[in-house]
Design a protein around this motif. Structure first.
Motif, PDB file in Angstrom:
ATOM      1  N   SER A  21      71.458  54.028  34.500  1.00 20.19           N
ATOM      2  CA  SER A  21      70.015  53.823  34.785  1.00 20.19           C
ATOM      3  C   SER A  21      69.135  55.170  34.798  1.00 20.19           C
ATOM      4  O   SER A  21      69.758  55.948  35.690  1.00 20.19           O
ATOM      5  N   SER A  22      68.063  55.428  34.577  1.00 16.23           N
ATOM      6  CA  SER A  22      67.199  56.373  35.196  1.00 16.23           C
ATOM      7  C   SER A  22      66.279  56.216  35.937  1.00 16.23           C
ATOM      8  O   SER A  22      65.589  57.159  36.469  1.00 16.23           O
ATOM      9  N   LEU A  23      66.481  54.731  36.408  1.00 17.15           N
ATOM     10  CA  LEU A  23      65.408  54.409  37.455  1.00 17.15           C
ATOM     11  C   LEU A  23      65.883  54.488  38.652  1.00 17.15           C
ATOM     12  O   LEU A  23      67.098  54.061  38.991  1.00 17.15           O
ATOM     13  N   LEU A  24      64.875  54.756  39.751  1.00 15.93           N
ATOM     14  CA  LEU A  24      65.235  54.441  41.022  1.00 15.93           C
ATOM     15  C   LEU A  24      64.817  53.172  41.639  1.00 15.93           C
ATOM     16  O   LEU A  24      63.818  52.729  41.451  1.00 15.93           O
ATOM     17  N   TYR A  25      65.666  52.584  42.364  1.00 19.12           N
ATOM     18  CA  TYR A  25      65.390  51.407  43.043  1.00 19.12           C
ATOM     19  C   TYR A  25      65.570  51.356  44.611  1.00 19.12           C
ATOM     20  O   TYR A  25      66.638  52.274  45.148  1.00 19.12           O
ATOM     21  N   ARG A  26      64.706  50.935  45.341  1.00 24.67           N
ATOM     22  CA  ARG A  26      64.682  50.812  46.764  1.00 24.67           C
ATOM     23  C   ARG A  26      65.443  49.709  47.274  1.00 24.67           C
ATOM     24  O   ARG A  26      64.985  48.697  46.859  1.00 24.67           O
ATOM     25  N   TYR A  27      66.723  49.914  47.887  1.00 27.12           N
ATOM     26  CA  TYR A  27      67.439  48.923  48.403  1.00 27.12           C
ATOM     27  C   TYR A  27      67.446  48.700  50.053  1.00 27.12           C
ATOM     28  O   TYR A  27      67.210  49.874  50.536  1.00 27.12           O
ATOM     29  N   TRP A  28      67.554  47.792  50.395  1.00 28.17           N
ATOM     30  CA  TRP A  28      67.665  47.427  52.085  1.00 28.17           C
ATOM     31  C   TRP A  28      68.632  46.861  52.716  1.00 28.17           C
ATOM     32  O   TRP A  28      69.525  46.112  52.055  1.00 28.17           O
ATOM     33  N   GLY A  29      68.922  47.356  53.730  1.00 26.84           N
ATOM     34  CA  GLY A  29      69.803  46.604  54.756  1.00 26.84           C
ATOM     35  C   GLY A  29      69.653  45.228  55.185  1.00 26.84           C
ATOM     36  O   GLY A  29      68.320  45.031  55.126  1.00 26.84           O
ATOM     37  N   GLN A  30      70.500  44.740  55.853  1.00 30.46           N
ATOM     38  CA  GLN A  30      70.206  43.384  56.346  1.00 30.46           C
ATOM     39  C   GLN A  30      69.464  43.333  57.624  1.00 30.46           C
ATOM     40  O   GLN A  30      69.024  42.342  58.167  1.00 30.46           O
ATOM     41  N   GLY A  31      69.389  44.535  58.407  1.00 29.68           N
ATOM     42  CA  GLY A  31      68.810  44.951  59.631  1.00 29.68           C
ATOM     43  C   GLY A  31      69.796  44.563  60.804  1.00 29.68           C
ATOM     44  O   GLY A  31      70.536  43.826  60.704  1.00 29.68           O
ATOM     45  N   THR A  32      69.540  45.351  61.701  1.00 31.23           N
ATOM     46  CA  THR A  32      70.320  45.360  63.029  1.00 31.23           C
ATOM     47  C   THR A  32      69.584  45.303  64.126  1.00 31.23           C
ATOM     48  O   THR A  32      68.631  45.922  64.303  1.00 31.23           O
ATOM     49  N   GLN A  33      69.760  44.417  65.128  1.00 32.20           N
ATOM     50  CA  GLN A  33      68.843  44.355  66.344  1.00 32.20           C
ATOM     51  C   GLN A  33      69.063  45.394  67.394  1.00 32.20           C
ATOM     52  O   GLN A  33      70.303  45.469  67.685  1.00 32.20           O
ATOM     53  N   VAL A  34      68.297  46.090  67.870  1.00 32.66           N
ATOM     54  CA  VAL A  34      68.374  46.918  68.999  1.00 32.66           C
ATOM     55  C   VAL A  34      67.484  46.324  70.037  1.00 32.66           C
ATOM     56  O   VAL A  34      66.545  46.486  69.790  1.00 32.66           O
ATOM     57  N   THR A  35      68.207  45.990  71.350  1.00 31.11           N
ATOM     58  CA  THR A  35      67.442  45.742  72.577  1.00 31.11           C
ATOM     59  C   THR A  35      67.619  46.470  73.526  1.00 31.11           C
ATOM     60  O   THR A  35      68.990  46.846  73.971  1.00 31.11           O
ATOM     61  N   ILE A  36      66.598  47.112  74.194  1.00 28.60           N
ATOM     62  CA  ILE A  36      66.791  47.889  75.359  1.00 28.60           C
ATOM     63  C   ILE A  36      66.129  47.302  76.369  1.00 28.60           C
ATOM     64  O   ILE A  36      64.938  46.781  76.570  1.00 28.60           O
ATOM     65  N   SER A  37      66.904  46.795  77.465  1.00 29.90           N
ATOM     66  CA  SER A  37      66.636  46.130  78.504  1.00 29.90           C
ATOM     67  C   SER A  37      67.619  46.240  79.753  1.00 29.90           C
ATOM     68  O   SER A  37      68.667  46.796  79.443  1.00 29.90           O
ATOM     69  N   SER A  38      66.999  46.053  80.908  1.00 28.34           N
ATOM     70  CA  SER A  38      68.039  46.213  82.108  1.00 28.34           C
ATOM     71  C   SER A  38      68.482  44.894  82.671  1.00 28.34           C
ATOM     72  O   SER A  38      69.088  44.874  83.469  1.00 28.34           O
TER      73      SER A  38
END
Length: 121
Positions: free
Chosen positions: A104-121
């Protein structure tokens, strides 16, 4: 045909560090830009950092000097090193990659599933 698999999220105390990884696999001919976005529930997804195939980088003002994006082209992997983390960095982090498939000569944008980042004490 293409998968982006993220890893490295989790819970960390303020001031700590995390390194996110995102590996692309499949029928990949080439990858142009790779990027990290983040999204807080109820808000729009925002661009955090981007890196071109040549290694040029761009960062959101809110993370300049705090986050570093890098990539390993041989492994089709993008990284996000996050230092001095703050509670406001809490979000789901998504990677994206602009990919050209074999045949293919076309560009497609692909996405990851996401990962949770939590900053907390």
């Amino acid at each position: 045909q293409v998968q982006l698999v993220e890893s490295g999220g989790g819970l960390v105390q303020p001031g700590g560090s995390l390194r996110l990884s995102c590996a692309a696999s499949g029928s990949i001919s080439s990858i142009n830009a790779m990027a990290w976005y983040r999204q807080v529930l109820g808000n729009q997804r925002e661009l955090v950092a981007l890196i071109t195939s040549g290694g040029s980088t761009n960062y959101a003002d809110s993370v300049k000097g705090q986050f570093t994006i890098s990539r390993d082209n041989a492994k089709n992997t993008v990284y996000l090193q996050m230092n001095s983390l703050k509670p406001e960095d809490t979000a789901v982090y998504y990677c994206s990659a602009d990919i050209k498939l074999y045949g293919s000569s076309l560009l497609y944008r692909y996405w990851g599933q996401g990962t949770q980042v939590t900053i907390s004490s």
